[in-house]
Motif scaffolding. Structure first.
Motif, PDB file in Angstrom:
ATOM      1  N   ASN A 152       0.811  -1.219   0.000  1.00  0.00           N
ATOM      2  CA  ASN A 152       0.000   0.000   0.000  1.00  0.00           C
ATOM      3  C   ASN A 152       0.842   1.264   0.000  1.00  0.00           C
ATOM      4  O   ASN A 152       0.440   2.298  -0.517  1.00  0.00           O
ATOM      5  CB  ASN A 152      -0.943   0.004   1.205  1.00  0.00           C
ATOM      6  N   THR A 164      -6.883  -1.746  -8.774  1.00  0.00           N
ATOM      7  CA  THR A 164      -6.802  -2.721  -7.694  1.00  0.00           C
ATOM      8  C   THR A 164      -7.875  -3.782  -7.874  1.00  0.00           C
ATOM      9  O   THR A 164      -9.062  -3.474  -7.939  1.00  0.00           O
ATOM     10  CB  THR A 164      -6.971  -2.038  -6.331  1.00  0.00           C
ATOM     11  N   HIS A 167      -7.508  -6.547  -2.174  1.00  0.00           N
ATOM     12  CA  HIS A 167      -6.548  -6.317  -1.102  1.00  0.00           C
ATOM     13  C   HIS A 167      -6.349  -7.617  -0.330  1.00  0.00           C
ATOM     14  O   HIS A 167      -7.254  -8.437  -0.218  1.00  0.00           O
ATOM     15  CB  HIS A 167      -7.045  -5.232  -0.149  1.00  0.00           C
ATOM     16  N   ASP A 168      -5.162  -7.772   0.226  1.00  0.00           N
ATOM     17  CA  ASP A 168      -4.860  -8.996   0.962  1.00  0.00           C
ATOM     18  C   ASP A 168      -3.745  -8.707   1.962  1.00  0.00           C
ATOM     19  O   ASP A 168      -2.714  -8.138   1.582  1.00  0.00           O
ATOM     20  CB  ASP A 168      -4.404 -10.082  -0.017  1.00  0.00           C
ATOM     21  N   GLU A 258      -0.595  -4.777   4.726  1.00  0.00           N
ATOM     22  CA  GLU A 258      -1.542  -5.241   3.725  1.00  0.00           C
ATOM     23  C   GLU A 258      -0.976  -4.984   2.334  1.00  0.00           C
ATOM     24  O   GLU A 258      -0.249  -4.026   2.107  1.00  0.00           O
ATOM     25  CB  GLU A 258      -2.877  -4.509   3.874  1.00  0.00           C
ATOM     26  N   THR A 259      -1.312  -5.866   1.416  1.00  0.00           N
ATOM     27  CA  THR A 259      -0.896  -5.702   0.034  1.00  0.00           C
ATOM     28  C   THR A 259      -2.128  -5.493  -0.837  1.00  0.00           C
ATOM     29  O   THR A 259      -3.254  -5.739  -0.418  1.00  0.00           O
ATOM     30  CB  THR A 259      -0.143  -6.947  -0.485  1.00  0.00           C
ATOM     31  N   ALA A 260      -1.887  -5.049  -2.041  1.00  0.00           N
ATOM     32  CA  ALA A 260      -2.940  -4.983  -3.054  1.00  0.00           C
ATOM     33  C   ALA A 260      -2.432  -5.689  -4.299  1.00  0.00           C
ATOM     34  O   ALA A 260      -1.257  -5.557  -4.666  1.00  0.00           O
ATOM     35  CB  ALA A 260      -3.280  -3.526  -3.368  1.00  0.00           C
ATOM     36  N   VAL A 262      -2.706  -5.543  -8.100  1.00  0.00           N
ATOM     37  CA  VAL A 262      -3.141  -4.515  -9.034  1.00  0.00           C
ATOM     38  C   VAL A 262      -2.863  -4.935 -10.469  1.00  0.00           C
ATOM     39  O   VAL A 262      -1.909  -5.665 -10.753  1.00  0.00           O
ATOM     40  CB  VAL A 262      -2.443  -3.162  -8.748  1.00  0.00           C
ATOM     41  N   ARG A 289     -11.003 -12.742  -5.781  1.00  0.00           N
ATOM     42  CA  ARG A 289     -10.907 -12.393  -4.364  1.00  0.00           C
ATOM     43  C   ARG A 289     -11.598 -13.491  -3.572  1.00  0.00           C
ATOM     44  O   ARG A 289     -12.796 -13.466  -3.350  1.00  0.00           O
ATOM     45  CB  ARG A 289     -11.579 -11.062  -4.077  1.00  0.00           C
TER      46      ARG A 289
END
Length: 296
Positions: A152, A164, A167-168, A258-260, A262, A289
Motif C-alpha cells: 500500500n 486494484t 486487497h490482501d 496489507e498488500t494490493a 493490481v 478475491r
C-alpha cells in the motif's frame, strides 16, 4: 525528416527495443538480421535521429529512442485496433502479460480457463516474475499488462494506471507442525532481492527488534513451498493465496502490512486483445478475491 512513418520499420524498431537484440528481433519477425538493421537505419533516417546505439555486444536505446518508443507502440496498437475492429467483432492478437508467481501458481489457472472460453483468438505470452521485476519490465515497454503485488505504501507506478483487483494482508505461513522458539532467531524462507514480501518481513522484524536469520532463499514459489513444508522456517505470504499444505500461524511475530494485487497497463489506448484481458480480469475480480480463511 520525412512526414510519414513506415509501419513495417516502426514495428521492427519496437521489436528490437523490446529485447534489445537485432538477432532476436529477426527471429521473431521472420526476417534476416541485415533486413532488421536496414529497417532501423531507414527509420532513423526518416526521423533524423539515432534511436539505437549498438556495438558487437550490446544494444541500447538513445534518449531519442526512449522518447520515440512509447509513441511507436501507440501507433502500432492503434493500427492493430483499427484492423481488428473492421475484420472481426471478436478481439484478436497477442498480449504480453506479466503475472506475479504467487498469483500465477494459485488462482490464475481457473481464470485462464474462463478467459479462453470467452476469447479464443487472444494469445497470451506469459511472463512470471517477482512483482518488482514485473513493474520494471512494464516501465521498459517489455510487457503490455501486469498483474502484480503492490504494498500500500508503494509509489512510483501511478503512471501505469493501477486498477486494484483485491486487497490482501501479508501473514506468516509455515508447515502445520512448525514452532518458532522465542529465544532463537526467527528462521525465514524468502524470495531473493528485489522482493516486496522479503522487504516487508525484514522491516517488520527489525522494527520489532526480533532476531532472525534467512535459512532458505529461492526465486521460485515451488522452492519456497518445499522448504516451508520441510519445516525449515516461516515465510510471508498473501493470506488468500497460501500454497497447499501450508497454514497461517502468527508464531508471536510482528504484524505484516496489507498488500494490493493490481492490474497495470501501458498507455491510455489499448488494442482489442489487451482491452479484452483488462475487462475480463476486472469482471472476474469477485472470483479472484477468495474468501479469507478464519483465523487460527
Amino acid at each position: 525528416m520525412e512526414s510519414e512513418l513506415d509501419l513495417v520499420r516502426v514495428r521492427t524498431f519496437v521489436t528490437v527495443a523490446g529485447g534489445l537484440s537485432f538477432s532476436g528481433a529477426a527471429r521473431r519477425l521472420g526476417l534476416s538480421q541485415s533486413a532488421v538493421s536496414q529497417h532501423v537505419r531507414r527509420l532513423e533516417t526518416a526521423i533524423g535521429r539515432t534511436l539505437l546505439e549498438r556495438d558487437t555486444h550490446t544494444v541500447r536505446l538513445t534518449a531519442a529512442g526512449e522518447a520515440f518508443l512509447g509513441y511507436a507502440q501507440r501507433i502500432l496498437d492503434l493500427n492493430d485496433e483499427a484492423i481488428g475492429a473492421v475484420v472481426s467483432s471478436q478481439p484478436r492478437g497477442r498480449v504480453r502479460f506479466g503475472v506475479s508467481e504467487d498469483f500465477a501458481l494459485t488462482r490464475l489457472p481457473d481464470f485462464l480457463r474462463r478467459f479462453r472460453a470467452l476469447h479464443p483468438h487472444v494469445d497470451l505470452e506469459f511472463t512470471v516474475e517477482l512483482s518488482v521485476t514485473l513493474h520494471r519490465r512494464l516501465r521498459a515497454g517489455e510487457l503490455d499488462a501486469v498483474l502484480a503485488m503492490r504494498l500500500n505504501a508503494t509509489t512510483g507506478v501511478d503512471a501505469f494506471r493501477p486498477r486494484t483487483l483485491f486487497h490482501d494482508p501479508l501473514v506468516w505461513v509455515s508447515a502445520p507442525d512448525v514452532r518458532v522458539d522465542t529465544d532463537e532467531p526467527v528462521p525465514l524462507v524468502l524470495y531473493p532481492r528485489p522482493s516486496l514480501t522479503r522487504d516487508a518481513a525484514l522491516d517488520a522484524l527489525m522494527s520489532a527488534e526480533r532476531a532472525h536469520r534467512v535459512v532458505c532463499t529461492s526465486g521460485s514459489l515451488s522452492g519456497l513451498r518445499a522448504a516451508a513444508l520441510a519445516g525449515l522456517g516461516v515465510m510471508p505470504f498473501a493470506r488468500s493465496l497460501i500454497p497447499d499444505g501450508l497454514v497461517h500461524r502468527d508464531h508471536g511475530l510482528p504484524e505484516l502490512p496489507e498488500t494490493a494485487f493490481v492490474l497495470m497497463t501501458r498507455g491510455t489506448t489499448f488494442p482489442p486483445a489487451v482491452r479484452a484481458l483488462v475487462e475480463a480480469l476486472q469482471d472476474d475480480h469477485r472470483e479472484l478475491r477468495v474468501e479469507r480463511p478464519d483465523e487460527p
